[in-house]
Design a protein around this motif. Structure first.
Motif, PDB file in Angstrom:
ATOM      1  N   SER A  67       0.821  -1.214   0.000  1.00  0.00           N
ATOM      2  CA  SER A  67       0.000   0.000   0.000  1.00  0.00           C
ATOM      3  C   SER A  67       0.855   1.264   0.000  1.00  0.00           C
ATOM      4  O   SER A  67       0.427   2.306  -0.505  1.00  0.00           O
ATOM      5  CB  SER A  67      -0.938  -0.002   1.212  1.00  0.00           C
ATOM      6  N   ASP A  68       2.067   1.193   0.563  1.00  0.00           N
ATOM      7  CA  ASP A  68       2.966   2.351   0.554  1.00  0.00           C
ATOM      8  C   ASP A  68       3.377   2.732  -0.869  1.00  0.00           C
ATOM      9  O   ASP A  68       3.767   3.886  -1.112  1.00  0.00           O
ATOM     10  CB  ASP A  68       4.228   2.059   1.374  1.00  0.00           C
ATOM     11  N   SER A 179      17.630  10.156   4.626  1.00  0.00           N
ATOM     12  CA  SER A 179      17.788   8.966   3.775  1.00  0.00           C
ATOM     13  C   SER A 179      16.498   8.662   3.017  1.00  0.00           C
ATOM     14  O   SER A 179      16.527   8.322   1.826  1.00  0.00           O
ATOM     15  CB  SER A 179      18.197   7.764   4.631  1.00  0.00           C
ATOM     16  N   LEU A 180      15.375   8.786   3.707  1.00  0.00           N
ATOM     17  CA  LEU A 180      14.081   8.562   3.047  1.00  0.00           C
ATOM     18  C   LEU A 180      13.860   9.584   1.933  1.00  0.00           C
ATOM     19  O   LEU A 180      13.411   9.222   0.835  1.00  0.00           O
ATOM     20  CB  LEU A 180      12.951   8.649   4.066  1.00  0.00           C
ATOM     21  N   SER A 181      14.185  10.828   2.195  1.00  0.00           N
ATOM     22  CA  SER A 181      14.005  11.874   1.183  1.00  0.00           C
ATOM     23  C   SER A 181      14.888  11.625  -0.036  1.00  0.00           C
ATOM     24  O   SER A 181      14.451  11.827  -1.184  1.00  0.00           O
ATOM     25  CB  SER A 181      14.319  13.250   1.784  1.00  0.00           C
ATOM     26  N   LYS A 310       4.991  16.097  -8.525  1.00  0.00           N
ATOM     27  CA  LYS A 310       5.547  16.709  -7.314  1.00  0.00           C
ATOM     28  C   LYS A 310       4.791  16.273  -6.064  1.00  0.00           C
ATOM     29  O   LYS A 310       5.348  16.244  -4.969  1.00  0.00           O
ATOM     30  CB  LYS A 310       5.520  18.228  -7.445  1.00  0.00           C
ATOM     31  N   LYS A 311       3.507  15.966  -6.236  1.00  0.00           N
ATOM     32  CA  LYS A 311       2.693  15.553  -5.097  1.00  0.00           C
ATOM     33  C   LYS A 311       2.587  14.030  -4.986  1.00  0.00           C
ATOM     34  O   LYS A 311       1.812  13.521  -4.183  1.00  0.00           O
ATOM     35  CB  LYS A 311       1.294  16.153  -5.225  1.00  0.00           C
ATOM     36  N   LEU A 312       3.368  13.334  -5.816  1.00  0.00           N
ATOM     37  CA  LEU A 312       3.298  11.876  -5.819  1.00  0.00           C
ATOM     38  C   LEU A 312       3.867  11.308  -4.524  1.00  0.00           C
ATOM     39  O   LEU A 312       4.994  11.618  -4.126  1.00  0.00           O
ATOM     40  CB  LEU A 312       4.076  11.326  -7.016  1.00  0.00           C
ATOM     41  N   ALA A 313       3.081  10.497  -3.854  1.00  0.00           N
ATOM     42  CA  ALA A 313       3.506   9.912  -2.573  1.00  0.00           C
ATOM     43  C   ALA A 313       4.157   8.556  -2.810  1.00  0.00           C
ATOM     44  O   ALA A 313       3.585   7.693  -3.480  1.00  0.00           O
ATOM     45  CB  ALA A 313       2.305   9.758  -1.640  1.00  0.00           C
ATOM     46  N   VAL A 314       5.343   8.398  -2.262  1.00  0.00           N
ATOM     47  CA  VAL A 314       6.036   7.112  -2.348  1.00  0.00           C
ATOM     48  C   VAL A 314       6.845   6.928  -1.066  1.00  0.00           C
ATOM     49  O   VAL A 314       7.500   7.854  -0.592  1.00  0.00           O
ATOM     50  CB  VAL A 314       6.949   7.037  -3.597  1.00  0.00           C
ATOM     51  N   THR A 315       6.774   5.747  -0.505  1.00  0.00           N
ATOM     52  CA  THR A 315       7.480   5.446   0.745  1.00  0.00           C
ATOM     53  C   THR A 315       8.415   4.268   0.510  1.00  0.00           C
ATOM     54  O   THR A 315       7.970   3.120   0.463  1.00  0.00           O
ATOM     55  CB  THR A 315       6.485   5.100   1.863  1.00  0.00           C
TER      56      THR A 315
END
Length: 361
Positions: A67-68, A179-181, A310-315
């Motif tokens: 889901s992430d 690191s996540l960024s 730019k607003k795309l969410a990814v984890t």
């Protein structure tokens, strides 16, 4: 009483006498041994209690869930719009996303960025005289990264040590977010490149179709003129009854039109229809409505241009536990240091007594 000579006898009885006398010497010199032990214990205690405490904290991370990555993969599927046979070939799996995170997590680029933005400025506030090279050494000692290496291991850990428990906690969490960024930027750059490549291909295909349609207009006029000449010679103003028609797909997805099977039979449409089409064709400036498949290509292009990347969410990794402010220091280990001081003091006292005994002989 003269002390026995330890080195001159090898018999069991003489050894027993030597040991007894040695014990007597230790007893007689017990004040020296106790003094040495207490002195070293006090020195060790002073070191243990006066040394600045060091605190350690850690944050742990795990692979992302499906889901992430759902929004990211949905965007990927939108880009290719079913052109790929197997969606698994283009979508991002949790394992692949986590590998990208671990690559950034352990990269020198992220470490250097963290050092310049967070660690060195904070250290300069506490130690204004510190140089960058010394700060780099301290940074290397204070930061510990643990990556999954064996099969089945999935946890990655960042540990920070510092004299300030608040700073250690803050640095550990900042390193995680940095690191996540970095991993998120890499994934977004990848998808931006895919969008750019797809847009370039669509623009090239659209432009090629438009050029081909414009270049084919003179050929269409020639065909209509020849068909008009034949229809005039045959005296056909309108199509005769029983002319062969066939319905085929138009450039629009929702409508069809009737057209003749062969260009050679265009004259059967009659001079009136042919003349009207010739006039329209000569006046035509916009060829887009008459290009097959162009509307679908333009629609695909608009879809890609309107993607809000730019607003795309990814984890790329999920945070299992953020670092917390540690309460107890890990260094110095006071009891251990004092115990070592007692042991060392006793050893030094005994060696001193034995040395004095030897020189007295």
């Amino acid at each position: 009483m003269q002390p026995a000579n330890i080195e001159t006898s090898t018999s069991p009885n003489n050894k027993e006498i030597d040991l007894k006398e040695l014990c007597i010497i230790f007893w007689n010199e017990k004040a020296l041994i106790v003094l040495s032990t207490i002195t070293f214990a006090l020195l060790a205690g002073a070191f243990a209690f006066l040394s600045p405490p060091t605190y350690q904290t850690q944050a742990t991370l795990l692979p992302p869930t499906v889901s992430d990555l759902s929004v990211y993969n949905s965007t990927i599927l939108t880009i290719y719009d079913g052109t790929e046979a197997n969606p698994k070939d283009i979508t991002l799996s949790p394992t692949e996303a986590y590998e990208i995170f671990l690559k950034n997590f352990s990269s020198q680029r992220v470490r250097q960025t963290f050092f310049e933005q967070f660690y060195f400025p904070a250290l300069q506030e506490r130690e204004p005289e510190i140089t960058q090279s010394i700060a780099q050494d301290k940074f290397s000692d204070s930061l510990t990264l643990t990556l999954p290496k064996k099969a089945g291991e999935i946890t990655s850990i960042v540990k920070f040590e510092d004299q300030s428990p608040e700073l250690a906690m803050s640095w550990a969490n900042e390193f995680v977010h940095l690191s996540l960024s970095a991993a998120e930027r890499e994934l977004l750059n990848n998808i931006k490149k895919q969008v750019s490549t797809k847009l370039l291909a669509l623009n090239t295909e659209i432009e090629t179709l438009r050029i081909a349609a414009k270049e084919d207009t003179p050929n269409q006029i020639k065909r209509l003129q020849e068909a008009h000449t034949i229809a005039s010679a045959a005296g056909l103003e309108t199509p005769p009854e029983g002319s062969p028609f066939i319905a085929i797909a138009n450039s629009s997805r929702d409508s069809t039109k009737a057209t003749f099977v062969e260009n050679d039979l265009l004259y059967l449409r009659g001079t009136k229809a042919l003349q009207a089409e010739l006039e329209q064709l000569k006046q035509r400036e916009d060829v887009d409505p008459f290009i097959a498949n162009l509307p679908s290509l333009v629609q695909d292009k608009l879809t890609l241009e309107r993607l809000h990347l730019k607003k795309l969410a990814v984890t790329p990794a999920s945070i299992d536990r953020l670092a917390e402010t540690p309460e107890n220091p890990i260094k110095p280990k006071k009891l251990l240091i004092i115990l070592l001081g007692l042991i060392l003091g006793s050893i030094v006292g005994v060696i001193t007594v034995v040395t004095r005994f030897i020189f007295r002989q």
